[in-house]
Design a protein around this motif. Structure first.
Motif, mmCIF file in Angstrom:
data_model
loop_
_atom_site.group_PDB
_atom_site.id
_atom_site.type_symbol
_atom_site.label_atom_id
_atom_site.label_comp_id
_atom_site.label_asym_id
_atom_site.label_seq_id
_atom_site.Cartn_x
_atom_site.Cartn_y
_atom_site.Cartn_z
ATOM 1 N N PHE A 1 0.845 -1.179 0.000
ATOM 2 C CA PHE A 1 0.000 0.000 0.000
ATOM 3 C C PHE A 1 0.884 1.234 0.000
ATOM 4 C CE2 PHE A 1 -2.540 3.279 2.108
ATOM 5 C CZ PHE A 1 -3.718 3.187 1.381
ATOM 6 N N ASP A 2 0.541 2.210 -0.804
ATOM 7 C CA ASP A 2 1.305 3.453 -0.875
ATOM 8 C C ASP A 2 1.001 4.292 0.362
ATOM 9 O OD1 ASP A 2 2.606 5.794 -1.475
ATOM 10 O OD2 ASP A 2 1.346 6.294 -3.207
ATOM 11 N N GLY A 3 1.921 4.283 1.318
ATOM 12 C CA GLY A 3 1.737 4.995 2.567
ATOM 13 C C GLY A 3 1.769 6.498 2.435
ATOM 14 N N THR A 4 2.173 6.982 1.271
ATOM 15 C CA THR A 4 2.191 8.432 1.083
ATOM 16 C C THR A 4 0.846 8.959 0.613
ATOM 17 O OG1 THR A 4 2.957 8.276 -1.213
ATOM 18 C CG2 THR A 4 4.651 8.380 0.518
ATOM 19 N N LEU A 5 -0.099 8.055 0.376
ATOM 20 C CA LEU A 5 -1.435 8.462 -0.036
ATOM 21 C C LEU A 5 -2.005 9.417 1.008
ATOM 22 C CD1 LEU A 5 -3.781 7.890 -2.085
ATOM 23 C CD2 LEU A 5 -4.609 6.278 -0.397
ATOM 24 N N GLU A 6 -2.551 10.503 0.559
ATOM 25 C CA GLU A 6 -3.037 11.528 1.487
ATOM 26 C C GLU A 6 -4.465 11.246 1.918
ATOM 27 O OE1 GLU A 6 -3.656 15.924 0.515
ATOM 28 O OE2 GLU A 6 -1.605 15.846 1.307
ATOM 29 N N VAL A 7 -4.691 11.320 3.219
ATOM 30 C CA VAL A 7 -6.026 11.175 3.791
ATOM 31 C C VAL A 7 -6.327 12.425 4.608
ATOM 32 C CG1 VAL A 7 -5.967 8.653 3.861
ATOM 33 C CG2 VAL A 7 -5.128 9.958 5.810
ATOM 34 N N VAL A 8 -7.582 12.605 4.948
ATOM 35 C CA VAL A 8 -7.957 13.770 5.740
ATOM 36 C C VAL A 8 -8.222 13.320 7.170
ATOM 37 C CG1 VAL A 8 -9.593 15.657 5.999
ATOM 38 C CG2 VAL A 8 -8.940 14.895 3.711
ATOM 39 N N GLY A 9 -7.423 13.824 8.098
ATOM 40 C CA GLY A 9 -7.580 13.515 9.504
ATOM 41 C C GLY A 9 -8.293 14.647 10.212
ATOM 42 N N PRO A 10 -8.379 14.588 11.539
ATOM 43 C CA PRO A 10 -9.070 15.635 12.294
ATOM 44 C C PRO A 10 -8.404 17.004 12.147
ATOM 45 C CG PRO A 10 -8.260 13.892 13.763
ATOM 46 C CD PRO A 10 -7.901 13.518 12.386
ATOM 47 N N PHE B 1 -1.043 8.823 4.818
ATOM 48 C CA PHE B 1 -1.682 7.698 5.499
ATOM 49 C C PHE B 1 -0.824 7.156 6.635
ATOM 50 C CE2 PHE B 1 -2.574 3.146 5.968
ATOM 51 C CZ PHE B 1 -3.920 3.193 6.272
ATOM 52 N N LEU B 2 0.480 6.971 6.397
ATOM 53 C CA LEU B 2 1.353 6.403 7.421
ATOM 54 C C LEU B 2 1.404 7.254 8.682
ATOM 55 C CD1 LEU B 2 4.358 4.943 5.389
ATOM 56 C CD2 LEU B 2 2.538 3.705 6.578
ATOM 57 N N ASP B 3 1.163 8.537 8.577
ATOM 58 C CA ASP B 3 1.182 9.403 9.762
ATOM 59 C C ASP B 3 0.018 9.099 10.707
ATOM 60 O OD1 ASP B 3 3.447 10.528 8.779
ATOM 61 O OD2 ASP B 3 2.556 12.492 8.336
ATOM 62 N N LEU B 4 -1.047 8.437 10.198
ATOM 63 C CA LEU B 4 -2.155 8.051 11.070
ATOM 64 C C LEU B 4 -1.691 7.071 12.156
ATOM 65 C CD1 LEU B 4 -5.042 7.459 8.503
ATOM 66 C CD2 LEU B 4 -4.806 9.380 10.081
ATOM 67 N N PHE B 5 -0.644 6.275 11.853
ATOM 68 C CA PHE B 5 -0.133 5.287 12.788
ATOM 69 C C PHE B 5 0.624 5.931 13.955
ATOM 70 C CE2 PHE B 5 -0.998 2.826 9.071
ATOM 71 C CZ PHE B 5 -1.274 1.550 9.517
ATOM 72 N N GLN B 6 1.108 7.122 13.769
ATOM 73 C CA GLN B 6 1.870 7.845 14.786
ATOM 74 C C GLN B 6 2.998 6.987 15.355
ATOM 75 O OE1 GLN B 6 -1.165 9.074 17.579
ATOM 76 N NE2 GLN B 6 -1.791 10.790 16.282
ATOM 77 N N GLY B 7 3.728 6.282 14.455
ATOM 78 C CA GLY B 7 4.867 5.468 14.859
ATOM 79 C C GLY B 7 4.524 4.081 15.383
ATOM 80 N N ARG B 8 3.244 3.723 15.433
ATOM 81 C CA ARG B 8 2.826 2.405 15.930
ATOM 82 C C ARG B 8 2.793 1.395 14.784
ATOM 83 N NH1 ARG B 8 -0.889 6.121 18.235
ATOM 84 N NH2 ARG B 8 -0.572 6.381 20.462
ATOM 85 N N ASP B 9 2.751 0.099 15.149
ATOM 86 C CA ASP B 9 2.705 -0.974 14.146
ATOM 87 C C ASP B 9 1.301 -1.235 13.619
ATOM 88 O OD1 ASP B 9 5.421 -1.412 14.381
ATOM 89 O OD2 ASP B 9 5.192 -2.981 15.890
ATOM 90 N N GLU B 10 0.292 -0.922 14.405
ATOM 91 C CA GLU B 10 -1.081 -1.212 14.009
ATOM 92 C C GLU B 10 -1.952 0.031 14.141
ATOM 93 O OE1 GLU B 10 -2.884 -4.625 15.850
ATOM 94 O OE2 GLU B 10 -0.996 -5.717 15.852
ATOM 95 N N LEU B 11 -2.988 0.044 13.321
ATOM 96 C CA LEU B 11 -3.947 1.145 13.348
ATOM 97 C C LEU B 11 -5.331 0.540 13.543
ATOM 98 C CD1 LEU B 11 -4.692 4.169 12.839
ATOM 99 C CD2 LEU B 11 -4.903 3.560 10.422
ATOM 100 N N VAL B 12 -6.047 1.000 14.541
ATOM 101 C CA VAL B 12 -7.417 0.541 14.780
ATOM 102 C C VAL B 12 -8.356 1.648 14.333
ATOM 103 C CG1 VAL B 12 -9.089 -0.186 16.517
ATOM 104 C CG2 VAL B 12 -6.693 -0.875 16.727
ATOM 105 N N VAL B 13 -9.326 1.272 13.506
ATOM 106 C CA VAL B 13 -10.273 2.239 12.972
ATOM 107 C C VAL B 13 -11.671 1.812 13.395
ATOM 108 C CG1 VAL B 13 -11.202 3.286 10.898
ATOM 109 C CG2 VAL B 13 -8.778 2.684 10.998
ATOM 110 N N TYR B 14 -12.417 2.737 13.964
ATOM 111 C CA TYR B 14 -13.806 2.492 14.331
ATOM 112 C C TYR B 14 -14.697 3.302 13.404
ATOM 113 C CZ TYR B 14 -11.907 0.680 18.682
ATOM 114 O OH TYR B 14 -11.213 -0.051 19.595
ATOM 115 N N LYS B 15 -15.808 2.675 13.009
ATOM 116 C CA LYS B 15 -16.755 3.374 12.150
ATOM 117 C C LYS B 15 -18.054 3.520 12.926
ATOM 118 C CE LYS B 15 -19.123 3.126 7.742
ATOM 119 N NZ LYS B 15 -19.313 2.369 6.518
ATOM 120 N N HIS B 16 -18.468 4.729 13.138
ATOM 121 C CA HIS B 16 -19.713 4.998 13.844
ATOM 122 C C HIS B 16 -20.746 5.507 12.853
ATOM 123 C CE1 HIS B 16 -17.822 4.573 17.777
ATOM 124 N NE2 HIS B 16 -16.788 5.202 17.254
ATOM 125 N N ILE B 17 -21.902 4.877 12.861
ATOM 126 C CA ILE B 17 -22.953 5.266 11.925
ATOM 127 C C ILE B 17 -24.056 5.963 12.673
ATOM 128 C CG2 ILE B 17 -24.662 4.416 10.294
ATOM 129 C CD1 ILE B 17 -22.794 2.114 9.687
#
Length: 88
Positions: free
Chosen positions: A57-66, A72-88
């Motif tokens: 996966f291209d980690g340089t892909l840009e996403v919109v955060g808060p 994209f890789l910056d969402l991990f903030q140096g961690r190995d895993e990223l947990v994403v919750y989806k609230h509807i």
């Protein structure tokens, strides 16, 4: 206390028939064979899913955060895993 209908061969609509213990045991054993096969197949499917190849996966892909856009890789903030919750 258990009650049974006068004629055990006629089941109430939507309910199984009332039978003797030997008949129930035979039906239960047959169902258990199917249940075990179902479990084994589910386990095999899960194992096959875990063995699926990965895609880079291209980690340089840009996403919109808060705080706005970021790689994209910056969402991990140096961690190995990223947990994403989806609230509807």
């Amino acid at each position: 206390m258990t009650t049974t209908p006068e004629d055990p061969t006629t089941a109430l609509p939507g309910r199984p028939a009332v039978v003797d213990l030997a008949t129930w045991q035979k039906a239960r054993e047959e169902l258990l064979v199917r249940e075990k096969a179902h479990t084994r197949e589910g386990d095999a499917l899960a194992a096959a899913r875990r063995r699926l190849p990965m895609v880079e996966f291209d980690g340089t892909l840009e996403v919109v955060g808060p705080d706005g856009p970021l790689p994209f890789l910056d969402l991990f903030q140096g961690r190995d895993e990223l947990v994403v919750y989806k609230h509807i």
